[in-house]
Motif scaffolding. Structure first.
Motif, PDB file in Angstrom:
ATOM      1  N   GLU A 256      44.853  44.927 -65.738  1.00  0.00           N
ATOM      2  CA  GLU A 256      44.095  45.431 -66.863  1.00  0.00           C
ATOM      3  C   GLU A 256      42.662  45.210 -67.345  1.00  0.00           C
ATOM      4  OE1 GLU A 256      46.901  45.131 -70.208  1.00  0.00           O
ATOM      5  OE2 GLU A 256      48.584  44.987 -69.165  1.00  0.00           O
ATOM      6  N   THR A 257      42.046  46.137 -67.945  1.00  0.00           N
ATOM      7  CA  THR A 257      40.614  45.860 -68.679  1.00  0.00           C
ATOM      8  C   THR A 257      41.062  45.149 -69.680  1.00  0.00           C
ATOM      9  OG1 THR A 257      39.628  47.561 -67.352  1.00  0.00           O
ATOM     10  CG2 THR A 257      38.431  46.583 -69.473  1.00  0.00           C
TER      11      THR A 257
ATOM     12  N   THR B 174      40.217  43.224 -73.608  1.00  0.00           N
ATOM     13  CA  THR B 174      39.602  42.932 -74.758  1.00  0.00           C
ATOM     14  C   THR B 174      40.336  42.168 -75.681  1.00  0.00           C
ATOM     15  OG1 THR B 174      38.162  44.715 -74.582  1.00  0.00           O
ATOM     16  CG2 THR B 174      38.220  43.633 -76.723  1.00  0.00           C
ATOM     17  N   TYR B 175      40.044  40.728 -75.881  1.00  0.00           N
ATOM     18  CA  TYR B 175      40.918  39.841 -76.549  1.00  0.00           C
ATOM     19  C   TYR B 175      40.054  38.995 -77.804  1.00  0.00           C
ATOM     20  CZ  TYR B 175      44.504  36.045 -77.434  1.00  0.00           C
ATOM     21  OH  TYR B 175      45.392  35.488 -77.749  1.00  0.00           O
TER      22      TYR B 175
ATOM     23  N   TYR C 201      37.676  42.340 -66.643  1.00  0.00           N
ATOM     24  CA  TYR C 201      38.217  43.349 -65.360  1.00  0.00           C
ATOM     25  C   TYR C 201      38.199  42.346 -64.342  1.00  0.00           C
ATOM     26  CZ  TYR C 201      39.939  46.615 -62.326  1.00  0.00           C
ATOM     27  OH  TYR C 201      40.532  47.429 -61.353  1.00  0.00           O
TER      28      TYR C 201
ATOM     29  N   PRO D 290      35.178  39.620 -74.874  1.00  0.00           N
ATOM     30  CA  PRO D 290      34.775  40.827 -75.142  1.00  0.00           C
ATOM     31  C   PRO D 290      35.311  42.075 -74.215  1.00  0.00           C
ATOM     32  CG  PRO D 290      33.120  39.029 -75.264  1.00  0.00           C
ATOM     33  CD  PRO D 290      34.308  38.609 -74.648  1.00  0.00           C
ATOM     34  N   GLU D 291      35.151  41.891 -72.906  1.00  0.00           N
ATOM     35  CA  GLU D 291      35.599  42.417 -72.126  1.00  0.00           C
ATOM     36  C   GLU D 291      35.637  42.059 -70.613  1.00  0.00           C
ATOM     37  OE1 GLU D 291      34.701  47.201 -70.024  1.00  0.00           O
ATOM     38  OE2 GLU D 291      33.390  46.272 -71.699  1.00  0.00           O
TER      39      GLU D 291
END
Length: 320
Positions: free
Chosen positions: A141-142, A144-145, A156, A153-154
């Motif tokens: 998954e990509t 963001t957390y 992968y 922030p992002e």
């Protein structure tokens, strides 16, 4: 049949030795090699602590059959969980899908090198957030957390195995077992405690692998083995609540100043008696563990141990 593992103890050998030990372990017939992930040794007399992930990369390249795993990595202080996911995916690829990521809440001994050591409640909160980051990244998954302790922030993972790296979680009580059952593909526990296995099953972990670890000190001279076990492993009887919070080898030296040789020998089988070593391993089998990694205490004794394991110990374990 229970899988038999061999532990690369980073606290008692240097990196080139560890790779050589892993190759010898595969040749001897072990199913699994587990590696500790420390910044410091427990005791100064152990004398080593190379970077486990570099060793893992070399072991992945130098072996072809054995499974590999961390036992365990802490993904909350020294390492950001997004970086742990990247490391795990890379070792998964290098090993051809033989790697399992073993995770735990960590110890002050290793993690304080980058800052303060949180309270146990906060450590468990951080571990849960880390798992919430690592699992989706390993699944492709990509991410963001934004959590109370970590933000991503992002992110992968561009290089990862087609089959996601399995995650095993160390647990010893009800709350950590629930975490292991919810987020983990397997359980890790270093005590032959059937209660923990039952809790794991009840929390949703039934049918998943259970990894244990047993310490022994094999050698032809029982007296010398007792001396080595006391010198190198007397910290192990302090218990997790103490081991997790002491800050460095001098603290462990002080905390174990009154631990006697006979105290260690009661917990760790020492000497040439194969029956005693098999009995220590069997306690994990009887408790319901599916994979058990053996720690041979004493860095210089590994070649002797691995030859003995090939000829005597492993055949006996296969008969269990």
């Amino acid at each position: 049949m229970v899988a038999v593992g061999y532990t690369l103890m980073c606290e008692q050998a240097g990196p080139r030795q560890l790779v050589d030990h892993a190759v010898r372990a595969e040749d001897a017939g072990f199913d699994l090699v587990a590696i500790s992930d420390h910044y410091h040794p427990w005791l100064e007399s152990q004398g080593h602590s190379p970077y486990a992930w570099s060793v893992l990369g070399a072991v992945a390249h130098a072996t072809t059959r054995m499974d590999l795993m961390t036992m365990v990595t802490c993904p909350t202080r020294r390492y950001h969980p997004a970086v742990v996911a990247q490391k795990a995916a890379t070792v998964g690829l290098l090993s051809g899908g033989r790697f399992t990521l073993g995770l735990g809440a960590g110890e002050n001994l290793n993690e304080h090198v980058v800052g303060g050591w949180p309270h146990v409640q906060e450590r468990h909160e951080m571990l849960e957030e880390a798992l919430q980051i690592i699992r989706p990244l390993l699944d492709g998954e990509t991410l963001t957390y934004s959590g109370d302790h970590f933000s991503v922030p992002e992110a992968y993972l561009w290089d990862r195995p087609d089959t996601p790296v399995p995650v095993a979680v160390a647990a010893s009580g009800p709350s950590s077992v629930e975490l292991a059952a919810e987020y983990g593909d397997a359980l890790i526990n270093t005590e032959p405690d059937p209660r923990v296995v039952d809790l794991f099953d009840d929390a949703g972990g039934a049918g998943k692998p259970r990894y244990g670890q047993v310490a022994i000190c094999y050698g032809p001279d029982e007296r010398e083995c007792r001396r080595i076990a006391h010198d190198q492993f007397r910290w192990s009887g302090l218990g997790w609540k103490v081991n997790a919070d002491l800050p460095g080898p001098p603290s462990f030296d002080s905390a174990t100043a009154f631990v006697r040789e006979e105290d260690v020998a009661r917990a760790v089988p020492c000497g040439p008696d194969v029956d005693a070593h098999v009995a220590a391993f069997k306690r994990f089998v009887d408790a319901g563990f599916t994979h058990v990694a053996v720690v041979q205490i004493g860095g210089n004794s590994q070649p002797l141990f691995l030859d003995w394991a090939r000829d005597e110990f492993l055949p006996r374990l296969r008969d269990l």
